[in-house]
Design an enzyme around this catalytic site. Structure first.
Site, short mmCIF file in Angstrom:
data_model
loop_
_atom_site.label_atom_id
_atom_site.label_comp_id
_atom_site.label_asym_id
_atom_site.label_seq_id
_atom_site.Cartn_x
_atom_site.Cartn_y
_atom_site.Cartn_z
N HIS A 1 0.84 -1.19 0.00
CA HIS A 1 0.00 0.00 0.00
C HIS A 1 0.88 1.25 0.00
O HIS A 1 1.77 1.38 0.83
CB HIS A 1 -0.93 0.01 1.23
CG HIS A 1 -2.13 -0.86 1.05
ND1 HIS A 1 -3.38 -0.48 1.44
CD2 HIS A 1 -2.26 -2.09 0.49
CE1 HIS A 1 -4.27 -1.42 1.14
NE2 HIS A 1 -3.60 -2.42 0.56
N TYR B 1 -9.18 6.14 7.47
CA TYR B 1 -9.41 6.46 8.89
C TYR B 1 -10.43 7.60 8.91
O TYR B 1 -10.20 8.66 8.34
CB TYR B 1 -8.12 6.94 9.56
CG TYR B 1 -7.05 5.88 9.74
CD1 TYR B 1 -6.23 5.49 8.68
CD2 TYR B 1 -6.85 5.27 10.97
CE1 TYR B 1 -5.24 4.53 8.84
CE2 TYR B 1 -5.85 4.31 11.14
CZ TYR B 1 -5.06 3.94 10.07
OH TYR B 1 -4.08 2.98 10.25
N PRO C 1 -4.49 0.99 18.58
CA PRO C 1 -4.18 0.54 17.22
C PRO C 1 -4.33 1.62 16.14
O PRO C 1 -4.09 1.34 14.96
CB PRO C 1 -5.15 -0.61 16.99
CG PRO C 1 -6.17 -0.53 18.04
CD PRO C 1 -5.62 0.27 19.16
N LYS D 1 0.75 0.40 15.01
CA LYS D 1 2.13 0.28 15.52
C LYS D 1 2.35 -0.94 16.41
O LYS D 1 3.51 -1.34 16.62
CB LYS D 1 2.50 1.54 16.32
CG LYS D 1 2.70 2.77 15.47
CD LYS D 1 3.85 2.61 14.50
CE LYS D 1 3.71 3.53 13.30
NZ LYS D 1 4.17 2.90 12.09
N TYR E 1 4.01 6.66 9.86
CA TYR E 1 3.14 5.52 9.55
C TYR E 1 3.95 4.39 8.89
O TYR E 1 3.76 3.23 9.21
CB TYR E 1 2.00 5.97 8.62
CG TYR E 1 0.84 4.98 8.56
CD1 TYR E 1 0.81 3.97 7.61
CD2 TYR E 1 -0.20 5.05 9.48
CE1 TYR E 1 -0.23 3.06 7.56
CE2 TYR E 1 -1.26 4.15 9.44
CZ TYR E 1 -1.26 3.15 8.48
OH TYR E 1 -2.29 2.25 8.44
P1 FAS Z 1 0.91 -11.46 21.90
O1 FAS Z 1 -0.01 -11.04 23.01
O2 FAS Z 1 0.40 -11.51 20.52
O3 FAS Z 1 1.46 -12.94 22.22
C1 FAS Z 1 1.85 -13.30 23.54
C2 FAS Z 1 1.76 -14.81 23.66
O4 FAS Z 1 2.21 -15.17 24.97
C3 FAS Z 1 0.34 -15.32 23.53
O5 FAS Z 1 0.28 -16.38 22.60
C4 FAS Z 1 -0.02 -15.77 24.94
O6 FAS Z 1 -0.88 -16.90 24.96
C5 FAS Z 1 1.33 -16.13 25.51
N1 FAS Z 1 1.38 -16.04 26.97
C6 FAS Z 1 0.77 -15.15 27.77
N2 FAS Z 1 1.07 -15.41 29.07
C7 FAS Z 1 1.89 -16.50 29.07
C8 FAS Z 1 2.54 -17.24 30.09
N3 FAS Z 1 2.40 -16.93 31.37
N4 FAS Z 1 3.30 -18.31 29.74
C9 FAS Z 1 3.45 -18.63 28.42
N5 FAS Z 1 2.85 -17.96 27.39
C10 FAS Z 1 2.09 -16.91 27.73
N6 FAS Z 1 -1.72 -4.14 16.57
C11 FAS Z 1 -1.79 -3.50 15.39
O7 FAS Z 1 -0.73 -3.09 14.87
N7 FAS Z 1 -3.00 -3.32 14.76
C12 FAS Z 1 -4.18 -3.80 15.31
O8 FAS Z 1 -5.24 -3.63 14.74
C13 FAS Z 1 -4.15 -4.48 16.53
N8 FAS Z 1 -5.30 -5.00 17.09
C14 FAS Z 1 -5.23 -5.64 18.31
C15 FAS Z 1 -6.38 -6.17 18.95
C16 FAS Z 1 -6.30 -6.80 20.19
C17 FAS Z 1 -7.55 -7.36 20.86
C18 FAS Z 1 -5.06 -6.90 20.84
C19 FAS Z 1 -4.95 -7.56 22.21
C20 FAS Z 1 -3.91 -6.39 20.23
C21 FAS Z 1 -3.99 -5.77 18.95
N9 FAS Z 1 -2.85 -5.27 18.31
C22 FAS Z 1 -2.88 -4.62 17.13
C23 FAS Z 1 -1.57 -5.41 18.91
C24 FAS Z 1 -1.11 -6.82 18.64
O9 FAS Z 1 -1.10 -7.06 17.27
C25 FAS Z 1 0.20 -6.98 19.33
O10 FAS Z 1 1.06 -5.88 19.07
C26 FAS Z 1 0.90 -8.25 18.94
O11 FAS Z 1 0.02 -9.32 19.15
C27 FAS Z 1 2.16 -8.34 19.78
O12 FAS Z 1 2.64 -9.61 19.67
P2 FAS Z 1 3.36 -10.31 20.92
O13 FAS Z 1 4.30 -9.36 21.54
O14 FAS Z 1 3.83 -11.62 20.40
O15 FAS Z 1 2.20 -10.52 22.01
C1 PHB Z 2 -6.18 -3.73 10.70
O1 PHB Z 2 -6.26 -3.97 9.48
O2 PHB Z 2 -6.51 -4.58 11.57
C2 PHB Z 2 -5.69 -2.38 11.15
C3 PHB Z 2 -5.09 -1.55 10.22
C4 PHB Z 2 -4.63 -0.30 10.64
C5 PHB Z 2 -4.78 0.07 11.96
C6 PHB Z 2 -5.37 -0.79 12.89
C7 PHB Z 2 -5.83 -2.02 12.48
O3 PHB Z 2 -4.34 1.29 12.37
#
Ligand code: FAS
Ligand code: PHB
Length: 400
Positions: A72, A201, A293, A297, A391
């Site tokens: 993109h 957005y 989000p 980032k 971005y």
């Molecule tokens: P994660 O949370 O993905 O992974 C951590 C892992 O550790 C999990 O699998 C968990 O089960 C495991 N774990 C936890 N406790 C443990 C323990 N005690 N022992 C062993 N394992 C354990 N980012 C964006 O850029 N755009 C978005 O739109 C966006 N939407 C999101 C929506 C939600 C609901 C959430 C929660 C986050 C969102 N994020 C988004 C951010 C997300 O993408 C995170 O930045 C990303 O998952 C980070 O990855 P990890 O650091 O691997 O953490």
């Molecule tokens: C998504 O596609 O999930 C998305 C993209 C951009 C954002 C947040 C979420 O800023």
């Protein structure tokens, strides 16, 4: 059992780090609390910075991403019946982002790890980190009630916001910075053609909305909702009706609706834990920081943490040089805070705080400041360049 690096968590941070270390011949074992299927069931990020894409290529796991991911070159900001395109490619001298879901990256990393015969221990209960300040840190965990002990040289805490790693750093050593926003994002995933080829957005008096996508046939949409809302309060029809009201009219008329294949509400918070290391424990990704989000980032900051730690541990194990270990937290936090600020700024500019505010009072003055901020930065090329540069992602820092 013994390994060189114990990785806690098999999310994108843990899997990407494990893959990069293994390619350098550095032995690592991942300990994960839930099943692989559960990890893959989480629908999260969709936009990858160039730095992340390059890291996945370096990890040798980019074949499907390069085939199915979409480059993109720009995105739109819609507000006050206007649409301003942020031409990232033109404004940054060629930088772009890739749209490829976090779920897909995680799946590709999981498959690569299994194919390489690298060990991931799923469904580990009571994961506990021991002696992280000593030369012989270790991890204990239980499988079906049977306790196991994993000796290691270093521990990478990749276990997300609710994990155990950050809590292992003593409270009097940790400084935590937090801002909780007075609304959440209701997200919907549907196998319908995206309403727009580029992300939009939308700032609207009814609330923020984001039109994103996963592919030419799969859409990812969000709307700002009150913190009191529950996902069961929102039928698909209610979501589509509200989403349509917040889109620019000439886009809304092209919206194709359909059944949701996932629907969830995510709270919005800014959070940073300092330091991101303690003895031989390193915090990576959501274990150390969370962003709203709005700036896309979250996952991308996890990638730059992984990059810094991977380079440090490669120097430690391949060059027997431990002098760089102390640099991790400082390097990681410099980029984390830039991502935190950008995400906080985009969230403040694009959401409707009417009747809400960070400090509880209805702050209409704040609303006017942020409306002016959005108008100013989008009204000048220099302002649009500021948005574009952040971005696509600021450069990763090299080790000294
Ligand atoms: P994660 O949370 O993905 O992974 C951590 C892992 O550790 C999990 O699998 C968990 O089960 C495991 N774990 C936890 N406790 C443990 C323990 N005690 N022992 C062993 N394992 C354990 N980012 C964006 O850029 N755009 C978005 O739109 C966006 N939407 C999101 C929506 C939600 C609901 C959430 C929660 C986050 C969102 N994020 C988004 C951010 C997300 O993408 C995170 O930045 C990303 O998952 C980070 O990855 P990890 O650091 O691997 O953490
Ligand atoms: C998504 O596609 O999930 C998305 C993209 C951009 C954002 C947040 C979420 O800023």
């Amino acid at each position: 059992m013994k390994t060189q690096v114990a990785i806690i968590g098999a999310g994108p941070s843990g899997l990407l780090l494990g893959q990069l270390l293994a390619r350098q011949g550095i032995d690592n074992i991942i300990v994960e609390r839930v099943t692989g299927e559960y990890v893959l069931g989480r629908i999260r990020a969709g936009v990858l910075e160039q730095g992340f894409v390059d890291l996945v290529r370096e990890a040798g796991v980019s074949e499907r991403m390069d085939r199915e991911g979409e480059i993109h070159e720009g995105f739109e900001l819609a507000f006050n019946n206007r649409r301003v395109r942020i031409d990232m490619k033109q404004l940054t001298g060629g930088d772009t982002v890739m749209v490829y879901g976090q779920t897909e990256i995680t799946k590709d990393l999981m498959e690569a790890r299994a194919a390489a015969g690298l060990q991931t221990i799923y469904q580990a209960d009571n994961v506990t980190l021991h002696d992280v300040k000593s030369k012989t840190p270790s991890v204990t965990y239980e499988i079906n009630g049977v306790k196991h002990h994993l000796e290691c040289d270093y521990i990478a805490g990749c276990d997300g916001f609710h994990g155990v790693s950050r809590q292992t750093i003593p409270q009097d050593v940790r400084t935590e910075y937090e801002r909780i926003y007075p609304f959440g994002w209701l997200g919907l995933l549907s196998d319908t053609p995206p309403v727009s080829k580029e992300l939009i957005y939308c700032k609207h008096e009814r609330g923020f909305a984001l039109a994103s996508l996963r592919s030419a046939s799969r859409s990812r949409y969000y709307i700002q909702v009150p913190l009191s809302d529950k996902v069961e309060d929102w039928s698909d029809d209610d979501f589509w009706a509200e989403f349509k009201k917040r889109l620019p009219a000439n886009t809304a008329k092209n919206l194709v609706t359909g059944p949701s294949i996932e629907k969830s509400i995510a709270p919005l918070r800014s959070f940073v834990c300092e330091p991101m290391q303690y003895g031989n424990l390193f915090l990576v990704g959501d274990a150390a920081h969370i962003v709203p989000p709005t700036g896309a980032k979250g996952l991308n900051l996890a990638a730059s943490d992984v990059s810094a730690l991977y380079k440090i541990l490669t120097r430690v194990f391949k060059e027997n040089d431990k002098s760089c270990i102390a640099q991790y937290s400082e390097i990681a936090l410099r980029r984390v805070w830039h991502g935190e600020r950008f995400s906080w700024w985009m969230t403040n500019m694009l959401h409707n705080f009417e009747g809400l505010s960070i400090n509880g009072a209805d702050d209409r003055t704040f609303e006017k400041f942020m409306a002016s901020e959005l108008d100013y930065y989008t009204g000048y090329e220099a302002g649009r360049r500021v948005i574009a540069q952040q971005y696509v992602g600021l450069p990763y820092e090299e080790l000294e």
